[in-house]
Design a protein around this motif. Structure first.
Motif, PDB file in Angstrom:
ATOM      1  N   PHE A  89       0.834  -1.199   0.000  1.00 44.58           N
ATOM      2  CA  PHE A  89       0.000   0.000   0.000  1.00 44.58           C
ATOM      3  C   PHE A  89       0.871   1.252   0.000  1.00 44.58           C
ATOM      4  N   ASN A  90       0.430   2.236  -0.765  1.00 46.52           N
ATOM      5  CA  ASN A  90       0.946   3.598  -0.650  1.00 46.52           C
ATOM      6  C   ASN A  90      -0.208   4.424  -0.102  1.00 46.52           C
ATOM      7  N   ASP A  91      -0.121   4.776   1.167  1.00 52.30           N
ATOM      8  CA  ASP A  91      -1.269   5.290   1.918  1.00 52.30           C
ATOM      9  C   ASP A  91      -2.341   4.191   1.940  1.00 52.30           C
ATOM     10  N   SER A  92      -3.517   4.454   1.386  1.00 52.89           N
ATOM     11  CA  SER A  92      -4.579   3.443   1.421  1.00 52.89           C
ATOM     12  C   SER A  92      -4.764   2.742   0.079  1.00 52.89           C
ATOM     13  N   LYS A  93      -3.927   3.064  -0.905  1.00 52.89           N
ATOM     14  CA  LYS A  93      -4.066   2.499  -2.248  1.00 52.89           C
ATOM     15  C   LYS A  93      -3.122   1.312  -2.430  1.00 52.89           C
ATOM     16  N   ILE A  94      -3.674   0.205  -2.955  1.00 53.70           N
ATOM     17  CA  ILE A  94      -2.833  -0.954  -3.260  1.00 53.70           C
ATOM     18  C   ILE A  94      -2.049  -0.674  -4.536  1.00 53.70           C
ATOM     19  N   VAL A  95      -0.719  -0.746  -4.443  1.00 59.45           N
ATOM     20  CA  VAL A  95       0.130  -0.497  -5.611  1.00 59.45           C
ATOM     21  C   VAL A  95       0.719  -1.784  -6.179  1.00 59.45           C
ATOM     22  N   PHE A  96       0.616  -2.877  -5.438  1.00 60.97           N
ATOM     23  CA  PHE A  96       1.140  -4.145  -5.948  1.00 60.97           C
ATOM     24  C   PHE A  96       0.537  -5.300  -5.165  1.00 60.97           C
ATOM     25  N   THR A  97       0.237  -6.384  -5.884  1.00 58.07           N
ATOM     26  CA  THR A  97      -0.180  -7.646  -5.267  1.00 58.07           C
ATOM     27  C   THR A  97       0.665  -8.766  -5.847  1.00 58.07           C
ATOM     28  N   GLY A  98       1.278  -9.541  -4.980  1.00 60.61           N
ATOM     29  CA  GLY A  98       2.097 -10.670  -5.421  1.00 60.61           C
ATOM     30  C   GLY A  98       1.726 -11.930  -4.664  1.00 60.61           C
ATOM     31  N   TRP A  99       1.848 -13.069  -5.363  1.00 60.35           N
ATOM     32  CA  TRP A  99       1.521 -14.370  -4.774  1.00 60.35           C
ATOM     33  C   TRP A  99       2.748 -15.280  -4.816  1.00 60.35           C
ATOM     34  N   SER A 100       2.884 -16.096  -3.794  1.00 61.42           N
ATOM     35  CA  SER A 100       3.915 -17.134  -3.793  1.00 61.42           C
ATOM     36  C   SER A 100       3.382 -18.367  -4.507  1.00 61.42           C
ATOM     37  N   ASP A 101       4.245 -19.361  -4.667  1.00 61.72           N
ATOM     38  CA  ASP A 101       3.761 -20.655  -5.121  1.00 61.72           C
ATOM     39  C   ASP A 101       3.085 -21.358  -3.950  1.00 61.72           C
ATOM     40  N   GLU A 102       2.446 -22.484  -4.230  1.00 66.27           N
ATOM     41  CA  GLU A 102       1.706 -23.228  -3.210  1.00 66.27           C
ATOM     42  C   GLU A 102       2.533 -24.413  -2.734  1.00 66.27           C
ATOM     43  N   LYS A 103       2.524 -24.646  -1.413  1.00 69.46           N
ATOM     44  CA  LYS A 103       3.289 -25.752  -0.839  1.00 69.46           C
ATOM     45  C   LYS A 103       2.421 -26.531   0.138  1.00 69.46           C
ATOM     46  N   VAL A 104       2.743 -27.825   0.276  1.00 70.97           N
ATOM     47  CA  VAL A 104       2.047 -28.692   1.230  1.00 70.97           C
ATOM     48  C   VAL A 104       2.809 -28.676   2.550  1.00 70.97           C
ATOM     49  N   LEU A 105       2.095 -28.432   3.642  1.00 75.80           N
ATOM     50  CA  LEU A 105       2.689 -28.465   4.976  1.00 75.80           C
ATOM     51  C   LEU A 105       2.016 -29.558   5.797  1.00 75.80           C
ATOM     52  N   MET A 106       2.799 -30.554   6.185  1.00 77.95           N
ATOM     53  CA  MET A 106       2.317 -31.566   7.106  1.00 77.95           C
ATOM     54  C   MET A 106       2.399 -31.009   8.528  1.00 77.95           C
ATOM     55  N   PRO A 107       1.682 -31.601   9.491  1.00 82.87           N
ATOM     56  CA  PRO A 107       1.780 -31.112  10.871  1.00 82.87           C
ATOM     57  C   PRO A 107       3.230 -31.054  11.346  1.00 82.87           C
ATOM     58  N   GLY A 108       3.628 -29.904  11.866  1.00 82.50           N
ATOM     59  CA  GLY A 108       4.994 -29.708  12.342  1.00 82.50           C
ATOM     60  C   GLY A 108       5.953 -29.172  11.297  1.00 82.50           C
ATOM     61  N   ASP A 109       5.525 -29.082  10.033  1.00 83.78           N
ATOM     62  CA  ASP A 109       6.404 -28.586   8.967  1.00 83.78           C
ATOM     63  C   ASP A 109       6.602 -27.076   9.070  1.00 83.78           C
ATOM     64  N   ARG A 110       7.805 -26.640   8.670  1.00 76.42           N
ATOM     65  CA  ARG A 110       8.116 -25.225   8.478  1.00 76.42           C
ATOM     66  C   ARG A 110       8.657 -25.082   7.059  1.00 76.42           C
ATOM     67  N   LYS A 111       8.074 -24.181   6.274  1.00 76.95           N
ATOM     68  CA  LYS A 111       8.541 -23.998   4.899  1.00 76.95           C
ATOM     69  C   LYS A 111       8.676 -22.514   4.571  1.00 76.95           C
ATOM     70  N   ASN A 112       9.613 -22.253   3.647  1.00 78.83           N
ATOM     71  CA  ASN A 112       9.926 -20.879   3.267  1.00 78.83           C
ATOM     72  C   ASN A 112       9.168 -20.476   2.002  1.00 78.83           C
ATOM     73  N   PHE A 113       8.757 -19.218   1.974  1.00 77.93           N
ATOM     74  CA  PHE A 113       8.065 -18.643   0.822  1.00 77.93           C
ATOM     75  C   PHE A 113       8.741 -17.322   0.464  1.00 77.93           C
ATOM     76  N   GLU A 114       8.847 -17.061  -0.848  1.00 78.50           N
ATOM     77  CA  GLU A 114       9.448 -15.815  -1.318  1.00 78.50           C
ATOM     78  C   GLU A 114       8.483 -15.091  -2.248  1.00 78.50           C
ATOM     79  N   ILE A 115       8.422 -13.770  -2.097  1.00 79.23           N
ATOM     80  CA  ILE A 115       7.653 -12.918  -3.001  1.00 79.23           C
ATOM     81  C   ILE A 115       8.519 -11.704  -3.327  1.00 79.23           C
ATOM     82  N   TYR A 116       8.507 -11.294  -4.605  1.00 79.08           N
ATOM     83  CA  TYR A 116       9.302 -10.152  -5.050  1.00 79.08           C
ATOM     84  C   TYR A 116       8.387  -9.003  -5.460  1.00 79.08           C
ATOM     85  N   TRP A 117       8.908  -7.789  -5.265  1.00 80.31           N
ATOM     86  CA  TRP A 117       8.214  -6.578  -5.701  1.00 80.31           C
ATOM     87  C   TRP A 117       9.239  -5.628  -6.302  1.00 80.31           C
ATOM     88  N   TYR A 118       8.949  -5.128  -7.498  1.00 79.84           N
ATOM     89  CA  TYR A 118       9.842  -4.150  -8.116  1.00 79.84           C
ATOM     90  C   TYR A 118       9.228  -2.756  -7.997  1.00 79.84           C
TER      91      TYR A 118
END
Length: 266
Positions: A89-118
């Protein structure tokens, strides 16, 4: 046949009674043990829970390509698929929306996600981070400041853009050696999900076929921007494309050609 007469009759009856008593006792003992075993075998059921949380988060705003890194933890007892969404957001306006890929998490799993913005803008921004898991949403808000900016050089060529049911395909070519190339869909139809793509290195003059998955709500023709940036934001190209599906023999020829090019790059 066993015959008992006289005094022997009494002994025989006593002997017979002893056997009957033993049989009755054994039957009673077996029934008692079965009853005790049944009362002990109590099924213990672990309550099911759908829970998750961000355990780590970092970002680097010193460059024009901002990398957001998240670690998500499945703290519940149910497996699920997880995807992260970033709204800037820049003030109240959305200037960018980005999505990560989808991952499966079993109970107890920890996984990393990355999103980029230019962005080559400077100033103060805020971001809303949402984790979608199961039918739940976990949200965090963050503030960020960007002080530095570059004037990027346009070095990428995008061609042969095509739209299929759940992915887009295009070819990119670089006029310079480019490292850490990120491909960021933006300004796409509301409610749709577009994943991002990263290429470690693209050689000068090399042409690369790229596919990016997307998930529409209800499909309809629309438009999207493709931002290709690299070298910490020093190189950047942005173009807008129409999303239209081909039909007939032309669709088949392009589909088979694109699948073949993607296969040999895999």
């Amino acid at each position: 046949m066993w015959l008992c007469k006289g005094q022997n009759m009494i002994s025989c009856m006593l002997f017979g009674n002893e056997n009957v008593k033993k049989i009755i006792f054994l039957i009673f003992l077996a029934l008692s043990l079965f009853s005790i075993a049944n009362s002990i075998l109590i099924e213990v059921e672990i309550p099911k829970s759908l829970e998750g949380n961000f355990t780590s988060f970092s970002y680097d705003s010193s460059k024009d390509i901002l990398k957001f890194w998240f670690e998500f933890y499945n703290s519940g007892s149910t497996a699920y698929r997880t995807r992260i969404r970033l709204d800037v957001f820049n003030d109240s306006k959305i200037v960018f929306t980005g999505w990560s890929d989808e991952k499966v998490l079993m109970p107890g799993d920890r996984k990393n996600f990355e999103i980029y913005w230019y962005t080559n803008s400077t100033g103060n921004f805020s971001a809303r981070v949402r984790a979608y898991f199961g039918n739940e949403i976990f949200e965090r808000r963050i503030s960020l400041e960007k002080k530095n900016s570059f004037s990027p050089e346009d070095v990428f060529e995008i061609k042969n853009f095509r739209t299929y049911d759940d992915f887009i395909v295009f070819d990119i070519k670089a006029k310079r050696n480019a490292k850490d190339v990120v491909i960021l869909p933006s300004d796409f139809p509301l409610g749709w999900i577009f994943e991002q793509k990263k290429i470690d290195f693209l050689k000068e003059g090399e042409e690369r076929t790229v596919a990016i998955d997307y998930h529409p709500t209800v499909w309809s023709e629309g438009k999207l921007n493709l931002i290709i940036a690299s070298n910490e934001g020093r190189y950047k190209t942005e173009e807008r494309f129409e999303m239209r599906k081909e039909v007939g023999i032309l669709w088949l020829v392009h589909f088979l050609t694109d699948k073949f090019k993607l296969f040999i790059r895999a």
